[in-house]
Design a protein around this motif. Structure first.
Motif, PDB file in Angstrom:
ATOM      1  N   THR A  52       0.687  -0.976   0.022  1.00  0.00           N
ATOM      2  CA  THR A  52       0.104   0.294   0.144  1.00  0.00           C
ATOM      3  C   THR A  52       1.071   1.469   0.186  1.00  0.00           C
ATOM      4  O   THR A  52       1.797   1.227   0.593  1.00  0.00           O
ATOM      5  N   SER A  53       0.527   2.442  -0.561  1.00  0.00           N
ATOM      6  CA  SER A  53       1.292   3.957  -0.977  1.00  0.00           C
ATOM      7  C   SER A  53       1.836   4.263   0.405  1.00  0.00           C
ATOM      8  O   SER A  53       1.159   4.285   1.613  1.00  0.00           O
ATOM      9  N   VAL A  97      17.521  -6.870   0.915  1.00  0.00           N
ATOM     10  CA  VAL A  97      16.907  -6.834   0.912  1.00  0.00           C
ATOM     11  C   VAL A  97      16.598  -5.577  -1.208  1.00  0.00           C
ATOM     12  O   VAL A  97      18.182  -5.020  -0.996  1.00  0.00           O
ATOM     13  N   ILE A  98      16.253  -6.069  -1.851  1.00  0.00           N
ATOM     14  CA  ILE A  98      16.372  -5.519  -3.735  1.00  0.00           C
ATOM     15  C   ILE A  98      15.301  -4.833  -3.372  1.00  0.00           C
ATOM     16  O   ILE A  98      13.606  -5.206  -3.211  1.00  0.00           O
ATOM     17  N   THR A  99      14.898  -3.361  -3.683  1.00  0.00           N
ATOM     18  CA  THR A  99      14.115  -2.480  -3.747  1.00  0.00           C
ATOM     19  C   THR A  99      14.368  -1.221  -5.092  1.00  0.00           C
ATOM     20  O   THR A  99      15.760  -1.057  -5.636  1.00  0.00           O
ATOM     21  N   GLU A 100      13.355  -0.794  -5.679  1.00  0.00           N
ATOM     22  CA  GLU A 100      13.375   0.170  -6.463  1.00  0.00           C
ATOM     23  C   GLU A 100      13.859   1.604  -6.073  1.00  0.00           C
ATOM     24  O   GLU A 100      14.366   2.317  -6.498  1.00  0.00           O
ATOM     25  N   LYS A 101      12.890   1.625  -4.945  1.00  0.00           N
ATOM     26  CA  LYS A 101      12.995   2.920  -3.847  1.00  0.00           C
ATOM     27  C   LYS A 101      13.531   2.770  -2.558  1.00  0.00           C
ATOM     28  O   LYS A 101      12.767   2.555  -1.020  1.00  0.00           O
ATOM     29  N   LYS A 102      14.815   2.586  -2.228  1.00  0.00           N
ATOM     30  CA  LYS A 102      14.921   2.420  -0.844  1.00  0.00           C
ATOM     31  C   LYS A 102      14.751   3.370   0.381  1.00  0.00           C
ATOM     32  O   LYS A 102      14.876   3.098   1.608  1.00  0.00           O
ATOM     33  N   SER A 103      15.056   4.951  -0.699  1.00  0.00           N
ATOM     34  CA  SER A 103      14.606   5.882   0.469  1.00  0.00           C
ATOM     35  C   SER A 103      13.622   5.632   0.659  1.00  0.00           C
ATOM     36  O   SER A 103      12.898   5.859   2.156  1.00  0.00           O
ATOM     37  N   GLU A 104      12.451   5.015  -0.029  1.00  0.00           N
ATOM     38  CA  GLU A 104      10.598   5.314   0.597  1.00  0.00           C
ATOM     39  C   GLU A 104      10.990   4.065   1.919  1.00  0.00           C
ATOM     40  O   GLU A 104      10.426   3.879   2.863  1.00  0.00           O
ATOM     41  N   LEU A 105      11.652   3.216   1.268  1.00  0.00           N
ATOM     42  CA  LEU A 105      11.433   1.813   2.266  1.00  0.00           C
ATOM     43  C   LEU A 105      12.644   2.337   3.542  1.00  0.00           C
ATOM     44  O   LEU A 105      11.726   1.529   4.613  1.00  0.00           O
ATOM     45  N   GLY A 153      -0.698  -5.529   0.858  1.00  0.00           N
ATOM     46  CA  GLY A 153      -0.361  -4.321   1.900  1.00  0.00           C
ATOM     47  C   GLY A 153       0.441  -4.906   2.857  1.00  0.00           C
ATOM     48  O   GLY A 153       1.525  -4.780   4.116  1.00  0.00           O
ATOM     49  N   ASN A 154       0.621  -6.997   3.292  1.00  0.00           N
ATOM     50  CA  ASN A 154       1.298  -7.831   3.938  1.00  0.00           C
ATOM     51  C   ASN A 154       2.559  -7.709   3.213  1.00  0.00           C
ATOM     52  O   ASN A 154       2.093  -8.480   1.762  1.00  0.00           O
ATOM     53  N   SER A 155       3.333  -8.380   3.737  1.00  0.00           N
ATOM     54  CA  SER A 155       4.354  -9.014   2.566  1.00  0.00           C
ATOM     55  C   SER A 155       4.220 -10.640   2.378  1.00  0.00           C
ATOM     56  O   SER A 155       3.347 -10.856   3.557  1.00  0.00           O
TER      57      SER A 155
END
Length: 188
Positions: A52-53, A97-105, A153-155
């Motif tokens: 979820t955003s 962890v791999i993500t496209e948006k590190k700062s958001e995570l 919303g949950n992994s």
């Protein structure tokens, strides 16, 4: 003594200690599964496929060995997309962890930023339901999941490391929104 002698005599073989109680239990209860575990240096442990955003999609890997692992040409793929190769280092018995948006995570989870890698990822929440990780074109692990296994919303968390990766009973929704770089909330 004996272990050192054997390691010197058989240098091309892996050494496995049963001092770790988890390894010892698995070796006793399911020797075949115990031996299978040495084919994969790391595995897919958690997938945030329907966040979820503002949470971004992400994938967590777990190094099941007692050595740091460095992958020179690591990729993530689904049925339609394969990422560009990246260099990836995973600490012994550690998570990445791999993500496209590190700062958001990092705004959402209190995790060590050195354990989060920013890189392109396939879209996990579309009709594709496969996540595959590879190094140098050789498959390391894959999960053919179904969105019915989890909750938006949950992994999606793996329950047991050494059970079949595509068994729906081995996966489930996190009891919290997610547990990146931590033991899964539903771990058995």
């Amino acid at each position: 003594g004996k272990s050192t002698l054997l390691m010197n005599l058989f240098k091309d073989y892996s050494y496995v200690s049963l001092d770790d109680p988890v390894k010892r239990r698995i070796a006793k209860e399911d020797p075949g599964l115990f031996l299978k575990s040495f084919n994969l240096p790391c595995l897919i442990d958690e997938i945030q496929y329907a966040p979820t955003s503002p949470e971004p999609e992400w994938i967590e890997l777990y190094n099941i060995t007692d050595n740091d692992i460095i992958f020179e040409k690591f990729t993530v793929a689904d049925y339609a997309t394969t990422t560009d190769p990246i260099t990836l280092e995973i600490p012994a018995y550690g998570f990445i962890v791999i993500t496209e948006k590190k700062s958001e995570l990092l705004k959402i989870y209190d995790i060590d930023s050195s354990l989060v890698i920013e890189s392109d990822l396939p879209t996990f929440n579309n009709t594709d339901d496969l996540v595959l990780i590879a190094n140098n074109g050789k498959m390391i692990d894959s999960v053919k999941y179904n969105s019915k296994w989890g909750i938006k919303g949950n992994s999606l968390e793996r329950r047991r490391y050494f059970e079949f990766e595509n068994d729906s009973t081995n996966w489930g929704a996190s009891e919290v929104s997610g547990t990146p770089t931590k033991i899964n909330s539903i771990a058995a």
